[in-house]
Scaffold this motif. Structure first.
Motif, short mmCIF file in Angstrom:
data_model
loop_
_atom_site.label_atom_id
_atom_site.label_comp_id
_atom_site.label_asym_id
_atom_site.label_seq_id
_atom_site.Cartn_x
_atom_site.Cartn_y
_atom_site.Cartn_z
N ASP A 208 3.73 -10.49 -7.35
CA ASP A 208 3.94 -9.43 -8.33
C ASP A 208 4.59 -8.25 -7.63
N GLY A 209 5.50 -7.56 -8.32
CA GLY A 209 6.22 -6.45 -7.73
C GLY A 209 5.34 -5.34 -7.22
N VAL A 210 4.14 -5.20 -7.81
CA VAL A 210 3.22 -4.15 -7.34
C VAL A 210 2.83 -4.39 -5.89
N TRP A 211 2.68 -5.67 -5.53
CA TRP A 211 2.29 -5.98 -4.16
C TRP A 211 3.42 -5.73 -3.18
N LEU A 212 4.63 -5.61 -3.67
CA LEU A 212 5.73 -5.20 -2.79
C LEU A 212 5.47 -3.79 -2.28
N GLU A 213 5.00 -2.90 -3.16
CA GLU A 213 4.67 -1.53 -2.76
C GLU A 213 3.49 -1.51 -1.79
N HIS A 214 2.47 -2.32 -2.11
CA HIS A 214 1.29 -2.36 -1.24
C HIS A 214 1.66 -2.82 0.17
N PHE A 215 2.43 -3.90 0.23
CA PHE A 215 2.76 -4.46 1.54
C PHE A 215 3.70 -3.54 2.32
N GLU A 216 4.61 -2.89 1.62
CA GLU A 216 5.47 -1.93 2.30
C GLU A 216 4.66 -0.79 2.89
N LEU A 217 3.70 -0.29 2.13
CA LEU A 217 2.85 0.80 2.63
C LEU A 217 2.06 0.34 3.86
N LEU A 218 1.60 -0.90 3.85
CA LEU A 218 0.86 -1.43 4.99
C LEU A 218 1.75 -1.47 6.24
N GLY A 249 7.07 -17.77 -3.68
CA GLY A 249 5.73 -17.23 -3.60
C GLY A 249 5.74 -15.82 -3.08
N PRO A 250 4.55 -15.27 -2.80
CA PRO A 250 4.47 -13.88 -2.30
C PRO A 250 5.25 -13.64 -1.02
N GLU A 251 5.53 -14.71 -0.25
CA GLU A 251 6.26 -14.51 1.00
C GLU A 251 7.65 -13.95 0.75
N GLN A 252 8.22 -14.17 -0.44
CA GLN A 252 9.54 -13.62 -0.73
C GLN A 252 9.49 -12.10 -0.81
N LEU A 253 8.42 -11.56 -1.36
CA LEU A 253 8.25 -10.11 -1.37
C LEU A 253 8.07 -9.58 0.05
N HIS A 254 7.31 -10.30 0.85
CA HIS A 254 7.07 -9.87 2.22
C HIS A 254 8.34 -9.94 3.07
N THR A 255 9.20 -10.91 2.78
CA THR A 255 10.46 -11.01 3.52
C THR A 255 11.35 -9.81 3.24
N GLN A 256 11.33 -9.30 2.01
CA GLN A 256 12.11 -8.09 1.70
C GLN A 256 11.65 -6.93 2.57
N VAL A 257 10.34 -6.77 2.68
CA VAL A 257 9.80 -5.69 3.51
C VAL A 257 10.16 -5.93 4.98
N ALA A 258 10.07 -7.19 5.41
CA ALA A 258 10.39 -7.52 6.80
C ALA A 258 11.84 -7.17 7.13
N GLN A 259 12.75 -7.48 6.23
CA GLN A 259 14.15 -7.17 6.46
C GLN A 259 14.40 -5.67 6.49
N PHE A 260 13.76 -4.95 5.60
CA PHE A 260 13.98 -3.51 5.50
C PHE A 260 13.44 -2.78 6.73
N PRO A 380 12.81 3.63 8.81
CA PRO A 380 13.69 4.30 7.83
C PRO A 380 13.03 5.53 7.23
N ARG A 381 13.83 6.55 6.98
CA ARG A 381 13.33 7.80 6.43
C ARG A 381 13.31 7.78 4.91
N PHE A 382 13.10 6.62 4.35
CA PHE A 382 12.95 6.47 2.91
C PHE A 382 12.30 5.12 2.67
N PHE A 383 11.91 4.86 1.41
CA PHE A 383 11.20 3.64 1.08
C PHE A 383 12.18 2.57 0.58
N LEU A 384 11.66 1.35 0.48
CA LEU A 384 12.48 0.22 0.11
C LEU A 384 13.11 0.42 -1.27
N THR A 385 12.37 1.00 -2.19
CA THR A 385 12.86 1.18 -3.56
C THR A 385 13.40 2.58 -3.82
#
Length: 548
Positions: A208-218, A249-260, A380-385
């Motif tokens: 879920d997209g909400v967990w993209l924010e959670h994982f990025e914050l982590l 699966g959720p790993e796709q959201l985590h890969t976005q954070v990993a790349q960023f 980065p001095r800004f967030f993924l979104t």
């Protein structure tokens, strides 16, 4: 007889006289041809070159060098180098193509090579793990440091390559806990100083997209720590999630954070997916304790995937250090990194002393100032979104760095004062044992109330503006009673959010954002149990209050 002898002598002399001019002419022709070819095909060096050539005798001590296989002439001190070579045992076990596919994001490796560089210098390294049921070794020993679980397997391998008595392994994983909790409270489960943090949430987070924010914050909150550890995202392949989502699966959201954020992401999906589809029952028996959790065989695969990635980085880093390759961003070396091994501080900045050791003063810290340590791996001095504001002038992002603030019922070091519960109708639940290893109804610490109008006030500090409530859901199946609370920030009663604790599944922690864009500074959060006053309801269970 004499006349015959005289005639033969005259004939041989005549033959010799006739052959001499012919031989002379033949040799002369050969010499002329040699001279002609020498002058025409090989002109003088002085007329065709603009530099001098040293005599060949100076290079007699040189020997041919195989630049395409440098290890043949100067082998690395690691048996697994070169990667995918004869000494790469894991490549033979899993096949090179599968191991290459297991790295979902490789990144620059700058932070990882900083850790490897430290270990190569003979200094101790602290490795920390955060995750859910898999990393807490549920189904494979039940002990977070069980030798049949991947954290201990990986740490044992690390010590075989970089042995040091002061190296540490910490495991802050908790059963049934996803990244939404750790995004705010990771500081409660990590030591003050660590070098490498392994995050394992691919089978714990929701797709879920909400967990993209959670994982990025982590990830972000760990990278900006004062000790600036490296981060590796490790992914478990769960057949249960495959049944829900298919290959994605959720790993796709985590890969976005990993790349960023330039962090590596390693997953065992590429190692197990095909074998699971071909023979699910055999794969479940060999690698899984149940459709979600791995057994010791599955943990072996997790450890091997992580080990092989580190072996690859070690081989690449060694080649870069020796000048054989330049495809690695080497860590910058500063004077503060030159502390001696005997000057190393303890896990908690010198505050801990092992048995038999004496406390010593004046210890040097084996980490550099933040500006130096992040020079080659800036966050980065800004967030993924983040989207820029064209009218923002010199600050188009209106950026505020996050400082997660966690008030958790599971915080046993700095719990909420008992005075905050007096006369509120709220109580503190403590499990029968000292340390809760999960966040289920049996094992968790939480705050609860069962009389409507009971109100709890929790002081918080806000930096980024988000305020969230972390609570334990209640199973609403079979007609079981549930309850609700209303929560708000300060006196913002109109912005109160009602949180329903009902869920059609087993109890599990959940998170709800109740306010955004709250001014930085000190605030308080109030939660009031809903219902008819004086009529007892099912207890609502609060696990914590979080802010950024």
């Amino acid at each position: 007889m004499k006349s015959n002898h005289s005639s033969s002598s005259r004939s041989s002399k005549a033959l010799h006289q006739s052959l001499t001019p012919r031989i002379t002419i033949f040799l002369l022709i050969v010499f002329i041809l040699f001279l002609f070819t020498r002058l025409s095909l090989f002109p003088s060096e002085s007329s065709s070159r603009a530099f001098d050539v040293a005599p060949r005798g100076l290079y007699r001590h040189f020997s041919p060098r195989d630049y395409l296989n440098e290890s043949a002439n100067d082998p690395a001190p690691f048996h697994f180098c070169p990667i995918y070579g004869p000494g790469d045992v894991l490549a033979k076990k899993y096949r090179a193509v599968n191991l290459q596919k297991s790295v979902l994001n490789r990144g620059s490796g700058t932070r990882i090579h900083r850790v490897i560089h430290k270990a190569m210098r003979g200094l101790p390294v602290t490795i920390s793990v955060l995750g859910g049921s898999v990393s807490s070794c549920h189904g494979a020993g039940e002990d977070p440091l069980s030798p049949t679980c991947y954290p201990s397997m990986f740490f044992a391998w690390w010590n075989s390559v970089f042995p040091h008595p002061a190296s540490e392994l910490t495991n802050g994983a908790r059963r049934k806990t996803d990244s939404s909790y750790y995004s705010y409270c990771n500081g409660h489960h990590l030591p003050d100083q660590t070098d490498l943090v392994i995050l394992e949430f691919d089978s714990d987070d929701d797709y879920d997209g909400v967990w993209l924010e959670h994982f990025e914050l982590l990830v972000r909150s760990i990278l900006i720590r004062p000790d600036h550890p490296a981060v590796i995202i490790l992914g478990h392949f769960s057949p249960q999630l495959q049944g829900l989502y298919g290959y994605a699966g959720p790993e796709q959201l985590h890969t976005q954070v990993a790349q960023f954020y330039d962090t590596p992401h390693v997953s065992i999906k590429a190692l197990l997916y095909e074998s699971f589809l071909h023979n699910p029952s055999l794969a479940l028996e060999k690698y899984y304790a149940d459709p979600m959790l791995p057994n010791s065989g599955g943990h072996r695969v997790l450890a091997d995937a992580l080990i092989h990635y580190m072996q690859e980085q070690i081989c690449t880093g060694w080649a870069a250090v020796r000048g054989y390759t330049y495809d690695v961003t080497l860590p910058m070396i500063f004077n503060s990194d030159d502390a001696k091994v005997e000057d190393a501080v303890g896990l908690f900045r010198g505050m801990d002393v092992r048995k038999g050791d004496k406390a010593q003063g004046g210890k040097k810290k084996l980490w550099s100032p933040p500006t130096d340590r992040t020079a080659a791996a800036a966050v980065p001095r800004f967030f993924l979104t983040t989207r820029p504001d064209p009218s923002g002038g010199t600050d188009p992002f209106h950026f505020e760095e996050v400082q997660p603030f966690c008030v958790s019922a599971n915080d046993l070091i700095n719990p909420l004062p008992i005075s905050l519960f007096v006369g509120t109708g709220w109580h503190m639940k403590r499990p029968s044992h000292a340390v809760a290893d999960s966040l289920t109804t049996v094992d968790a610490y939480y705050w609860y109330a069962f009389y409507p109008a009971s109100k709890l006030r929790v002081p918080v500090t806000v930096s980024g503006g988000d305020v969230a409530i972390w609570y334990l859901t209640q199973d609403s199946r079979a007609g079981q009673a549930t309850s609700e609370v209303s929560c708000w920030v300060d006196n913002n009663y109109g912005g109160a959010k009602v949180i329903d604790g009902a869920a059609g599944s087993d109890p599990r922690p959940s998170i709800r954002i109740i306010d955004r864009s709250v001014e930085p500074g000190s605030h308080y959060v109030e939660c009031q149990l809903q219902g008819t006053e004086g009529v007892k309801v099912a207890p609502f269970k609060l696990l914590g209050v979080f802010t950024t």
